[in-house]
Design a protein around this motif. Structure first.
Motif, short mmCIF file in Angstrom:
data_model
loop_
_atom_site.label_atom_id
_atom_site.label_comp_id
_atom_site.label_asym_id
_atom_site.label_seq_id
_atom_site.Cartn_x
_atom_site.Cartn_y
_atom_site.Cartn_z
N PRO A 61 0.85 -1.15 0.15
CA PRO A 61 0.04 -0.15 0.14
C PRO A 61 1.00 1.19 -0.02
CG PRO A 61 -0.56 -1.39 1.90
CD PRO A 61 0.42 -1.94 1.14
N ASP A 62 1.99 1.19 0.71
CA ASP A 62 2.80 2.46 0.79
C ASP A 62 3.88 2.45 -0.38
OD1 ASP A 62 4.11 4.85 1.65
OD2 ASP A 62 4.70 4.13 3.28
N LYS A 63 3.76 3.27 -1.26
CA LYS A 63 4.57 3.08 -2.67
C LYS A 63 5.92 3.83 -2.15
CE LYS A 63 0.87 2.81 -5.51
NZ LYS A 63 0.11 1.50 -4.63
N LYS A 64 6.03 4.52 -1.04
CA LYS A 64 7.39 5.20 -0.79
C LYS A 64 8.42 3.96 -0.52
CE LYS A 64 7.50 9.78 0.99
NZ LYS A 64 7.07 10.53 2.56
N ILE A 65 7.74 3.04 -0.06
CA ILE A 65 8.57 1.81 0.48
C ILE A 65 9.25 1.29 -0.76
CG2 ILE A 65 8.68 -0.33 1.72
CD1 ILE A 65 6.54 0.50 3.59
N VAL A 66 8.46 1.01 -1.73
CA VAL A 66 8.89 0.38 -2.90
C VAL A 66 9.98 1.33 -3.49
CG1 VAL A 66 8.33 -0.61 -5.07
CG2 VAL A 66 6.92 -0.90 -3.20
N ASP A 67 9.69 2.66 -3.59
CA ASP A 67 10.59 3.71 -3.93
C ASP A 67 12.06 3.66 -3.36
OD1 ASP A 67 8.68 4.04 -6.27
OD2 ASP A 67 8.00 5.96 -5.31
N ASN A 68 11.95 3.62 -2.01
CA ASN A 68 13.19 3.59 -1.40
C ASN A 68 14.08 2.38 -1.56
OD1 ASN A 68 12.34 5.87 -0.23
ND2 ASN A 68 11.63 5.41 1.57
N LEU A 69 13.40 1.26 -1.42
CA LEU A 69 14.03 0.00 -1.94
C LEU A 69 14.65 -0.07 -3.07
CD1 LEU A 69 14.43 -2.92 -0.64
CD2 LEU A 69 12.32 -3.53 -1.27
N LYS A 70 13.81 0.35 -4.12
CA LYS A 70 14.31 0.39 -5.53
C LYS A 70 15.75 1.23 -5.42
CE LYS A 70 13.21 1.42 -10.19
NZ LYS A 70 12.36 2.09 -11.08
N SER A 71 15.42 2.53 -4.97
CA SER A 71 16.83 3.61 -4.97
C SER A 71 18.00 3.02 -4.32
CB SER A 71 16.35 4.75 -4.47
OG SER A 71 16.13 4.84 -3.22
N ASP A 72 17.48 2.17 -3.05
CA ASP A 72 18.62 1.68 -2.26
C ASP A 72 19.41 0.45 -3.02
OD1 ASP A 72 18.28 3.61 -0.39
OD2 ASP A 72 17.42 2.09 1.10
N LEU A 73 18.55 -0.37 -3.71
CA LEU A 73 19.28 -1.45 -4.24
C LEU A 73 19.89 -0.89 -5.71
CD1 LEU A 73 19.24 -4.51 -4.59
CD2 LEU A 73 17.26 -4.43 -6.26
N GLU A 74 19.58 0.02 -6.23
CA GLU A 74 20.33 0.84 -7.42
C GLU A 74 21.40 1.22 -7.07
OE1 GLU A 74 17.42 3.21 -9.40
OE2 GLU A 74 16.37 1.59 -10.56
N LYS A 75 21.40 1.95 -5.80
CA LYS A 75 23.01 2.45 -5.32
C LYS A 75 23.80 1.38 -4.94
CE LYS A 75 20.53 6.54 -3.15
NZ LYS A 75 20.25 7.12 -2.25
N TYR A 76 23.47 0.42 -4.39
CA TYR A 76 24.27 -0.52 -3.72
C TYR A 76 25.09 -1.20 -4.98
CZ TYR A 76 26.14 -4.61 -1.11
OH TYR A 76 26.84 -5.60 -0.71
N LYS A 77 26.35 -1.28 -4.67
CA LYS A 77 27.15 -2.15 -5.60
C LYS A 77 28.03 -3.05 -4.80
CE LYS A 77 26.17 0.60 -9.23
NZ LYS A 77 25.23 -0.01 -10.13
#
Length: 177
Positions: A61-77
């Motif tokens: 339901p909270d779209k912010k959680i998905v966006d945060n998770l996506k941005s964190d995953l893209e940043k992680y190398k």
């Protein structure tokens, strides 16, 4: 991203030729483990599967959680160590090449020398067919020569006239006590 190996980089047949016979079982165990590991790597896809973020946005339901998770995953190398040793190894290899070529040239000369000696030995008549005269003709310095160099039986240096032991020779050179 790390380079993915999709085929064998080890020439197992050439390596097997160099393994001592008493180490063959260890070699086969190691080769088996390497083959199993390569099969496991090849069973997985080369790239990570793509995440369908739209599906998660619909489920959570909270779209912010998905966006945060996506941005964190893209940043992680994933940290992957940088290759700093290959260039050093190549430099050492280039420095060793002249020594290797020199050694190979020396060994080729030794092989040529040994081959000549072997050909000479192969050209000799069989031991059973050789006479004392033939031996004298082939090896005049080693053959018995009763006329020019008579010796007494058993024809070894210790039994000959005028033989001196090493101690006697040393006494003669050193002046003796």
């Amino acid at each position: 991203m790390a380079k993915r190996f999709t085929q064998r980089t080890v020439n197992w047949l050439e390596l097997e030729k160099r393994v001592p016979p008493e180490q063959k079982t260890n070699f086969y165990v190691f080769k088996g483990k390497s083959d199993v590991y390569l099969q496991r790597v090849l069973a997985n896809p080369a790239e990570m599967p793509k995440i369908n973020w739209d599906t998660y946005r619909k489920l959570i339901p909270d779209k912010k959680i998905v966006d945060n998770l996506k941005s964190d995953l893209e940043k992680y190398k994933v940290p992957y160590p940088e290759d700093t040793l290959t260039s050093k190894i190549e430099e050492q290899w280039k420095a060793l090449q002249p020594e290797i070529e020199k050694f190979c040239a020396e060994q080729d000369k030794e092989i040529e020398k040994a081959t000549k000696e072997l050909n000479i030995i192969k050209a000799l008549p069989k031991f059973e067919d050789m006479t004392m005269e033939m031996y004298y003709d082939l090896y005049p310095d080693e053959a018995l020569d009763p006329v020019n160099r008579p010796t007494f039986w058993p024809h070894n240096p210790e039994e000959q006239l005028g033989y001196q032991t090493p101690e006697q020779k040393a006494m003669k050179k050193g002046g003796g006590h």
